[in-house]
Design a protein around this motif. Structure first.
Motif, PDB file in Angstrom:
ATOM      1  N   ASN A  56       0.834  -1.205   0.000  1.00 52.94           N
ATOM      2  CA  ASN A  56       0.000   0.000   0.000  1.00 52.94           C
ATOM      3  C   ASN A  56       0.867   1.252   0.000  1.00 52.94           C
ATOM      4  OD1 ASN A  56      -2.754  -0.409  -0.229  1.00 52.94           O
ATOM      5  ND2 ASN A  56      -3.011  -0.997   1.892  1.00 52.94           N
ATOM      6  N   CYS A  59       2.614   1.682  -3.311  1.00 51.77           N
ATOM      7  CA  CYS A  59       1.666   2.136  -4.340  1.00 51.77           C
ATOM      8  C   CYS A  59       1.483   3.650  -4.271  1.00 51.77           C
ATOM      9  CB  CYS A  59       0.318   1.442  -4.160  1.00 51.77           C
ATOM     10  SG  CYS A  59       0.285  -0.260  -4.784  1.00 51.77           S
ATOM     11  N   LYS A  60       1.466   4.184  -3.063  1.00 51.89           N
ATOM     12  CA  LYS A  60       1.342   5.639  -2.900  1.00 51.89           C
ATOM     13  C   LYS A  60       2.573   6.345  -3.464  1.00 51.89           C
ATOM     14  CE  LYS A  60      -1.617   5.397   1.206  1.00 51.89           C
ATOM     15  NZ  LYS A  60      -1.726   5.688   2.667  1.00 51.89           N
ATOM     16  N   LEU A  63       2.276   6.295  -7.179  1.00 56.36           N
ATOM     17  CA  LEU A  63       1.270   7.276  -7.599  1.00 56.36           C
ATOM     18  C   LEU A  63       1.855   8.683  -7.553  1.00 56.36           C
ATOM     19  CD1 LEU A  63      -1.588   8.021  -8.409  1.00 56.36           C
ATOM     20  CD2 LEU A  63      -2.221   8.014  -5.983  1.00 56.36           C
ATOM     21  N   ILE A  98      -1.272   3.758 -14.044  1.00 58.20           N
ATOM     22  CA  ILE A  98      -0.784   3.806 -12.660  1.00 58.20           C
ATOM     23  C   ILE A  98      -1.863   4.351 -11.738  1.00 58.20           C
ATOM     24  CG2 ILE A  98       0.822   4.987 -11.107  1.00 58.20           C
ATOM     25  CD1 ILE A  98       2.963   4.727 -13.237  1.00 58.20           C
ATOM     26  N   THR A 102      -3.271   1.823  -8.857  1.00 56.06           N
ATOM     27  CA  THR A 102      -2.930   2.168  -7.473  1.00 56.06           C
ATOM     28  C   THR A 102      -4.147   2.626  -6.679  1.00 56.06           C
ATOM     29  OG1 THR A 102      -2.281   4.413  -8.185  1.00 56.06           O
ATOM     30  CG2 THR A 102      -0.534   2.761  -7.974  1.00 56.06           C
ATOM     31  N   LEU A 125      -2.084  -5.889 -10.294  1.00 52.79           N
ATOM     32  CA  LEU A 125      -1.555  -4.529 -10.264  1.00 52.79           C
ATOM     33  C   LEU A 125      -0.155  -4.486 -10.876  1.00 52.79           C
ATOM     34  CD1 LEU A 125      -1.688  -2.026  -7.334  1.00 52.79           C
ATOM     35  CD2 LEU A 125       0.529  -2.662  -8.266  1.00 52.79           C
TER      36      LEU A 125
END
Length: 226
Positions: A56, A59-60, A63, A98, A102, A125
Motif C-alpha cells: 500500500n 503504491c502511494k 502514484l 498507474i 494504485t 496490479l
C-alpha cells in the motif's frame, strides 16, 4: 518480468537444525494437525498483513511519481511534432494505468480467502503497470529517465514483496493438501479397522454355522442309517 527488473536473488539459509522427534498416537494425530494448521494460518495472516501495508505504501509512492510525471512537460515543445505526439500519448497511458491500478483498495486480511484475494489483486496490479511500462519503455527511458529509474526501483520492491506472498500462499496450500491427505488416510484406516472387525465377526459366525451344519449332517446320516 517486463520493464527489466530482475528476479529476487535466492537467500542463503542457515544450517538446518535437527527437528525434535515426538511420538504421536493415531488418536492424537487429528488434534496435532489442526494445531499446526491453526498456527500456520495465524503466521500467514500476520505476515501478509505486513506485506499488504508495505505494498500500500509503495503504491502511494508510485502514484506520487506518476503525479510528478504528469506535471512535467518533458520539454516536448522543443521536439518534432510527431515525436511530441508519441511522447505525450505514451506518458498519458503510463499515468492513467498507474492511477487506475494504485486506486485499488486492498481489503483487510482476516482469513486465507482474504490472502488469496489480495494476492490476485497485487499480482494484477504489478502486471498491468509492468505491461504499460513495457509498452512505453522507450518513451519513459529516453524522455523521462529519472522517472523510469524511480518506477523501476519501487516496482522491484513490490515485486519482491509479492513473490514473498506467493511463497506463503503456496506453502500454506501445500500444508492444506498434506493435512487433507492425513485425514483421508486416517479415515481409510478407520474404515479398514471396521472392516477387520466386521470380517472377524463374520468369520466367527461362519465357523458357528459350519459347526451347526456338521451337527445337522451327523444327525441326517444317523437318521439315514436308522
Amino acid at each position: 518480468m517486463v520493464f527489466g527488473w530482475g528476479k529476487k536473488k535466492p537467500q542463503q539459509h542457515e544450517a538446518d537444525t535437527i527437528p525434535e522427534i515426538k511420538q504421536i498416537t493415531l488418536i492424537g494425530v487429528p488434534d496435532v494437525v489442526k494445531e499446526i494448521r491453526s498456527l500456520r494460518l495465524k503466521t500467514v495472516l500476520a505476515e501478509v498483513k505486513t506485506f499488504r501495508n508495505k505494498i500500500n505504501s509503495n503504491c502511494k509512492i508510485i502514484l506520487n511519481i506518476a503525479t510528478e510525471l504528469e506535471g512535467d512537460n518533458l520539454k516536448v515543445d522543443d521536439m518534432d511534432p510527431h515525436l511530441t505526439k508519441m511522447v505525450k500519448r505514451g506518458k498519458n497511458e503510463v499515468i492513467n494505468v498507474i492511477k487506475k491500478e494504485t486506486a485499488v483498495v486492498f481489503q483487510e486480511i482476516n482469513s486465507i480467502e482474504d490472502v488469496s484475494s489480495f494476492n490476485i489483486k497485487s499480482t494484477r496490479l504489478l502486471k498491468k503497470i509492468g505491461d504499460v511500462l513495457g509498452r512505453q519503455s522507450r518513451v519513459i527511458h529516453i524522455f523521462a529517465k529519472k522517472y523510469a529509474t524511480k518506477l523501476k526501483n519501487d516496482l522491484k520492491v513490490i515485486t519482491e514483496e509479492n513473490e514473498e506472498i506467493n511463497t506463503l500462499v503456496n506453502n500454506y496450500s501445500e500444508l492444506e493438501n498434506k493435512a487433507e491427505q492425513v485425514f483421508e488416510n486416517l479415515n481409510k484406516y478407520d474404515q479398514s479397522q471396521k472392516s477387520i472387525t466386521t470380517l472377524g465377526e463374520r468369520q466367527k459366525q461362519a465357523e458357528k454355522t459350519i459347526l451347526d451344519l456338521g451337527s445337522v449332517l451327523k444327525t441326517d446320516i444317523q437318521n439315514i442309517k436308522n
